[in-house]
Design a protein around this motif. Structure first.
Motif, mmCIF file in Angstrom:
data_model
loop_
_atom_site.group_PDB
_atom_site.id
_atom_site.type_symbol
_atom_site.label_atom_id
_atom_site.label_comp_id
_atom_site.label_asym_id
_atom_site.label_seq_id
_atom_site.Cartn_x
_atom_site.Cartn_y
_atom_site.Cartn_z
ATOM 1 N N LYS A 35 0.846 -1.192 0.000
ATOM 2 C CA LYS A 35 0.000 0.000 0.000
ATOM 3 C C LYS A 35 0.886 1.248 0.000
ATOM 4 O O LYS A 35 1.720 1.424 0.882
ATOM 5 N N GLN A 86 2.318 7.739 -4.835
ATOM 6 C CA GLN A 86 1.736 7.298 -6.105
ATOM 7 C C GLN A 86 2.051 8.321 -7.197
ATOM 8 O O GLN A 86 1.184 8.968 -7.747
ATOM 9 N N ARG A 140 3.569 4.909 -10.385
ATOM 10 C CA ARG A 140 3.187 4.065 -9.261
ATOM 11 C C ARG A 140 1.690 4.231 -8.980
ATOM 12 O O ARG A 140 1.189 3.718 -8.004
ATOM 13 N N ASP A 141 1.006 4.955 -9.834
ATOM 14 C CA ASP A 141 -0.418 5.234 -9.678
ATOM 15 C C ASP A 141 -1.223 4.168 -10.422
ATOM 16 O O ASP A 141 -1.110 4.022 -11.644
ATOM 17 N N LYS A 142 -2.044 3.421 -9.704
ATOM 18 C CA LYS A 142 -2.795 2.307 -10.292
ATOM 19 C C LYS A 142 -3.755 2.766 -11.391
ATOM 20 O O LYS A 142 -3.946 2.072 -12.391
ATOM 21 N N MET A 144 -1.734 3.321 -14.456
ATOM 22 C CA MET A 144 -1.330 2.001 -14.974
ATOM 23 C C MET A 144 -2.464 1.353 -15.759
ATOM 24 O O MET A 144 -2.227 0.791 -16.838
ATOM 25 N N ARG A 145 -3.682 1.416 -15.242
ATOM 26 C CA ARG A 145 -4.820 0.811 -15.952
ATOM 27 C C ARG A 145 -5.021 1.468 -17.312
ATOM 28 O O ARG A 145 -5.240 0.776 -18.319
ATOM 29 N N ASP A 164 -2.079 0.392 -19.525
ATOM 30 C CA ASP A 164 -2.193 -1.029 -19.870
ATOM 31 C C ASP A 164 -3.227 -1.231 -20.979
ATOM 32 O O ASP A 164 -3.036 -2.058 -21.873
ATOM 33 N N GLN A 189 8.515 -3.466 -15.195
ATOM 34 C CA GLN A 189 7.575 -3.416 -14.093
ATOM 35 C C GLN A 189 8.148 -4.141 -12.886
ATOM 36 O O GLN A 189 8.984 -5.024 -13.013
ATOM 37 N N VAL A 224 5.419 -2.522 -7.493
ATOM 38 C CA VAL A 224 4.672 -1.286 -7.232
ATOM 39 C C VAL A 224 4.680 -0.292 -8.381
ATOM 40 O O VAL A 224 3.955 0.699 -8.338
ATOM 41 N N SER A 225 5.473 -0.527 -9.422
ATOM 42 C CA SER A 225 5.555 0.473 -10.481
ATOM 43 C C SER A 225 5.660 -0.178 -11.853
ATOM 44 O O SER A 225 5.975 -1.360 -11.975
ATOM 45 N N LYS A 226 5.391 0.645 -12.871
ATOM 46 C CA LYS A 226 5.553 0.230 -14.261
ATOM 47 C C LYS A 226 6.153 1.386 -15.040
ATOM 48 O O LYS A 226 5.926 2.553 -14.719
#
Length: 102
Positions: free
Chosen positions: A2, A8, A26-28, A31-32, A35, A50, A53-55
């Motif tokens: 978390k 993030q 690092r922000d989901k 990332m979505r 992706d 990746q 926690v990050s990509k």
């Protein structure tokens, strides 16, 4: 793992000597979105690296854009509000019709 809101982060980097930009995030939510772009446009957007926690992504530098803020008048805002209200009322009417037919 978390991460706090502060952790993030998203970093966009590019330079004048290369044609590609990279995004480290690092922000989901970011990332979505990226992706989805990688899945839909694999020749343009690439997942480079990746970890847990990050990509890191790569894409053409020309896709980075800067836009001026959109100026919307009160009249335009009111027209949009009415249009959305009409659309929503039609959707709810269609939903009620569908439920009564069954």
């Amino acid at each position: 793992m978390k991460l706090s809101r502060y952790e993030q982060e998203t970093i966009v980097s590019y330079n004048a000597g290369e044609q590609t930009a990279t995004i480290y995030t690092r922000d989901k939510a970011v990332m979505r979105k990226l992706d989805t772009l990688v899945a839909n446009f694999p020749d343009t957007y690439k997942l480079v690296k990746q970890d847990e926690v990050s990509k890191t992504y790569s894409f053409p530098k020309s896709f980075v854009s800067y836009r001026k803020p959109r100026a919307v008048s009160m009249e335009q805002r009111e027209q949009a509000r009415k249009k959305i209200g009409l659309i929503n009322s039609k959707k709810s009417y269609m939903y009620v019709q569908k439920m009564t037919i069954k």
